[in-house]
Motif scaffolding. Sequence first.
Motif, PDB file in Angstrom:
ATOM      1  N   ALA A 130       0.690  -1.025  -0.204  1.00 55.26           N
ATOM      2  CA  ALA A 130       0.087  -0.167  -0.256  1.00 55.26           C
ATOM      3  C   ALA A 130       1.124   1.269   0.030  1.00 55.26           C
ATOM      4  O   ALA A 130       1.610   0.994   0.459  1.00 55.26           O
ATOM      5  N   TYR A 148      -2.471  -1.335  -3.025  1.00 53.79           N
ATOM      6  CA  TYR A 148      -3.336  -0.337  -2.492  1.00 53.79           C
ATOM      7  C   TYR A 148      -2.869   1.552  -2.858  1.00 53.79           C
ATOM      8  O   TYR A 148      -1.846   1.680  -2.008  1.00 53.79           O
ATOM      9  N   TRP A 168      -5.461   0.292   7.382  1.00 53.97           N
ATOM     10  CA  TRP A 168      -4.630  -0.860   6.193  1.00 53.97           C
ATOM     11  C   TRP A 168      -4.498  -1.475   7.187  1.00 53.97           C
ATOM     12  O   TRP A 168      -4.277  -2.754   6.702  1.00 53.97           O
TER      13      TRP A 168
END
Length: 399
Positions: A130, A148, A168
């Motif tokens: 991410a 992400y 997250w």
Amino acid sequence: MKFLLISALLLSFVTHAHALQNSNNTVVLISLDGFRWDYIEKHGAKNLAKIAKQGVRGSKMQPVYPTKTFPNHLSIITGLLPINHGVVDNRFCDTKRAECYSMGKGRDDSTWFNGIPLWNLATMQGLKSATYFWPESDARFNGMTPDYYYHYSKHSDYQNRIEQIIQWLKLPAPQRPQLVISYFSLVDSIGHKYGPDAEQTKQAVQQVDALMGQLQQRLDALEQEINLVIVSDHGMSTVEPNQSIAISNLPKDDKFMVKNTGPRVLIYANENTTAADISSYKARLSKAAKGRYTVLTDNQRAQYHYQNNGRTGDIILQTTAPRSFADSGEVNYLGTHGYAYSDDMAATFIANGPAFKQGITLDKVNNLDIYPLIAKVLGIELLSKIDSDGATLWPALKN
Ligand SMILES: [Zn+2]
């Protein structure tokens, strides 16, 4: 077709299992743009001092040449020198493509880049990744993006970035990223505007320091194997606007195109310009320098790993602080970076977490070594040749 699909599934299962076997470690990598190596003491960053003291600190981290934001972020994330990942400055031209690059252009055209960024290296081996900003992290390197990610906006609230990082890491294991990356530009912007010694720069350092303190506390509270790695891309020097070098007053030659990048000027020969034209223009520029800048020699360029490759310019003018090139007149800023390496250009490296030793300081570390270091902590393999053997950062690791 069916066979291919099964093979792909099998491969993804095998690599995933392999990675998990190697490491349960998570890495949160943060870049604080323009956070000079000595700002922690100079501007009283108490939280960062504490995070460093309980973990590993590189007293100075050497950036790659040129000491600019995009080349360095791309080197940190690919382990490659700028001539190899392709982003040789924040703005440059490519004479073969007959096209110029500027920051963020990768979002629409990722063919400017080479290399496997860490977020893809993780995803290719079964981990999730991410990014809440990192230069060019929304570009499709290797045809992929992080699992992400966000498109860059300088207006994105800093507190929201921290909230998203924590969210997250609270996802159920199958969705949870093991590599989380983020980027904060404030200290660099204020450093440019007011200079590295200014009260405003101190306040920016303290604001970002408070945020990092909060992040560390909230990561601790998650009770996972999380390693926090905080780095910067380069330092900052004081600029004296009245010592600006106006490009408009330098010898001109319409066989060339000029790109001004602050401490350096990249000059590209137009089509049909001969080697003799280049030599003669170099000579005229050298004569006009009068001690204010140098015209880089081939030897200097080789030392900087900045040989002419169609992107790095046929002629490079380079000055030293407190001078900077202006298009005309004087520059309108009091701090900058992009100079050849000196203490002022040195960056920050801090690492803290279960994979790292506690309470050690490493003398001088190299930002190209971050890539193999993080791969090792995540238990993933390097899948391509890089420009680093990791040497300066291996002593940071336990075991
Ligand atoms: Zn920067």
